[in-house]
Design an enzyme around this catalytic site. Structure first.
Site, mmCIF file in Angstrom:
data_model
loop_
_atom_site.group_PDB
_atom_site.id
_atom_site.type_symbol
_atom_site.label_atom_id
_atom_site.label_comp_id
_atom_site.label_asym_id
_atom_site.label_seq_id
_atom_site.Cartn_x
_atom_site.Cartn_y
_atom_site.Cartn_z
ATOM 1 N N THR A 18 -33.107 82.645 33.046
ATOM 2 C CA THR A 18 -34.545 82.174 32.995
ATOM 3 C C THR A 18 -35.563 83.303 33.204
ATOM 4 O O THR A 18 -35.380 84.060 34.011
ATOM 5 C CB THR A 18 -34.791 80.793 33.912
ATOM 6 O OG1 THR A 18 -36.305 80.244 33.641
ATOM 7 C CG2 THR A 18 -34.450 81.098 35.079
ATOM 8 N N ASP A 19 -36.671 82.792 32.393
ATOM 9 C CA ASP A 19 -38.143 83.468 32.778
ATOM 10 C C ASP A 19 -38.442 83.414 34.244
ATOM 11 O O ASP A 19 -39.213 84.303 34.473
ATOM 12 C CB ASP A 19 -39.156 83.290 31.897
ATOM 13 C CG ASP A 19 -39.658 81.718 31.723
ATOM 14 O OD1 ASP A 19 -38.880 81.216 31.495
ATOM 15 O OD2 ASP A 19 -40.569 81.401 32.168
ATOM 16 N N TYR A 42 -35.526 77.346 42.192
ATOM 17 C CA TYR A 42 -34.921 77.230 40.876
ATOM 18 C C TYR A 42 -34.862 78.839 40.458
ATOM 19 O O TYR A 42 -33.983 79.084 40.081
ATOM 20 C CB TYR A 42 -35.484 76.580 39.780
ATOM 21 C CG TYR A 42 -35.066 76.626 38.398
ATOM 22 C CD1 TYR A 42 -33.905 76.119 38.144
ATOM 23 C CD2 TYR A 42 -35.754 77.386 37.523
ATOM 24 C CE1 TYR A 42 -33.295 76.465 36.728
ATOM 25 C CE2 TYR A 42 -35.223 77.549 35.984
ATOM 26 C CZ TYR A 42 -34.160 77.021 35.736
ATOM 27 O OH TYR A 42 -33.456 77.224 34.581
ATOM 28 N N LYS A 46 -31.406 81.275 40.350
ATOM 29 C CA LYS A 46 -30.816 81.691 39.141
ATOM 30 C C LYS A 46 -30.953 83.141 39.174
ATOM 31 O O LYS A 46 -29.787 83.894 38.819
ATOM 32 C CB LYS A 46 -31.990 81.588 37.827
ATOM 33 C CG LYS A 46 -31.856 80.020 37.273
ATOM 34 C CD LYS A 46 -30.801 79.520 36.942
ATOM 35 C CE LYS A 46 -30.429 79.769 35.595
ATOM 36 N NZ LYS A 46 -29.217 79.214 34.821
#
Length: 211
Positions: A18-19, A42, A46
């Site tokens: 993810t960004d 989060y 990741k």
């Protein structure tokens, strides 16, 4: 566990990241070598997942993406359509910038990348790649496009005004990065893939859900 098994068997592992591994500062698109700095648990988990995959030694494709949607299930566009049918005025964040990316596009990219990697084992294609649709917009721009296209498809909507507001207008427990721009040069050059503009995928999704 999956990474260790892939390393032991020589299999390829595909992982979607993810960004959110970035801090969202600045106004330029980040490439795969840019410094990370997640703002949330989060994003941190990741990022840790990416590191564990690399450390395992398995052959892998880590795809960082953002603003993912699909015709099935809930998504931002469906929420905007529902609200646009109920209200004359909407307020939508305009200082978060990214690229709405369809799950179908990610599936196609993944299939082509895996096919290439398996067919050319002598090439070192293992690594991290940024995978998002072409172009960029804000959530406000995204919402405006959705409403415009829905009306073009014959949907009768009540909304008359969509006002842009800053992120601070909608306080949230977890911070979202303001800059979600991801540079996809590496993916396109390595695999010879074309990434269509984000509007194309959103139009297709709206056509499917509005019929």
């Amino acid at each position: 566990m999956l990474a260790r098994c892939a390393a032991e068997t020589g299999a390829w592992l595909v992982h979607y990241s993810t960004d959110y591994v970035f801090d969202g500062s600045g106004e330029t698109a980040r490439d795969e070598e840019a410094a990370t700095g997640p703002l949330s648990v989060y994003g941190q988990t990741k990022l840790e997942g990416e590191a564990l995959i690399r450390a395992s030694g398995c052959r892998h494709l880590i795809l960082r993406t953002s603003w993912v949607y699909a015709a099935r299930g809930g998504n931002f566009a469906k929420t905007m359509l529902r609200l646009a049918a109920e209200r004359e005025r909407l307020t939508v964040i305009d200082d978060q910038i990214g690229a709405p990316t369809g799950a179908d596009l990610l599936a196609d990219l993944t299939a082509q990348m895996v096919r290439t990697a398996v067919a050319q084992p002598d090439l070192d294609l293992s690594g991290t790649y940024h995978a998002v649709a072409g172009g960029q917009t804000s959530w406000h721009g995204y919402a405006s496009f959705v409403v415009e296209q829905a009306r073009r498809l014959g949907r009768d909507l009540k909304v008359q005004t969509i006002d842009p507001v800053p992120t601070t207008a909608f306080p949230a427990p977890a911070k979202r990065p303001l800059n979600s721009r991801l540079d996809t040069t590496k993916l396109q050059a390595t695999f010879g893939l074309y990434l269509p503009p984000w509007q194309q995928g959103v139009e297709r999704m709206l056509t499917e859900i509005l019929g």
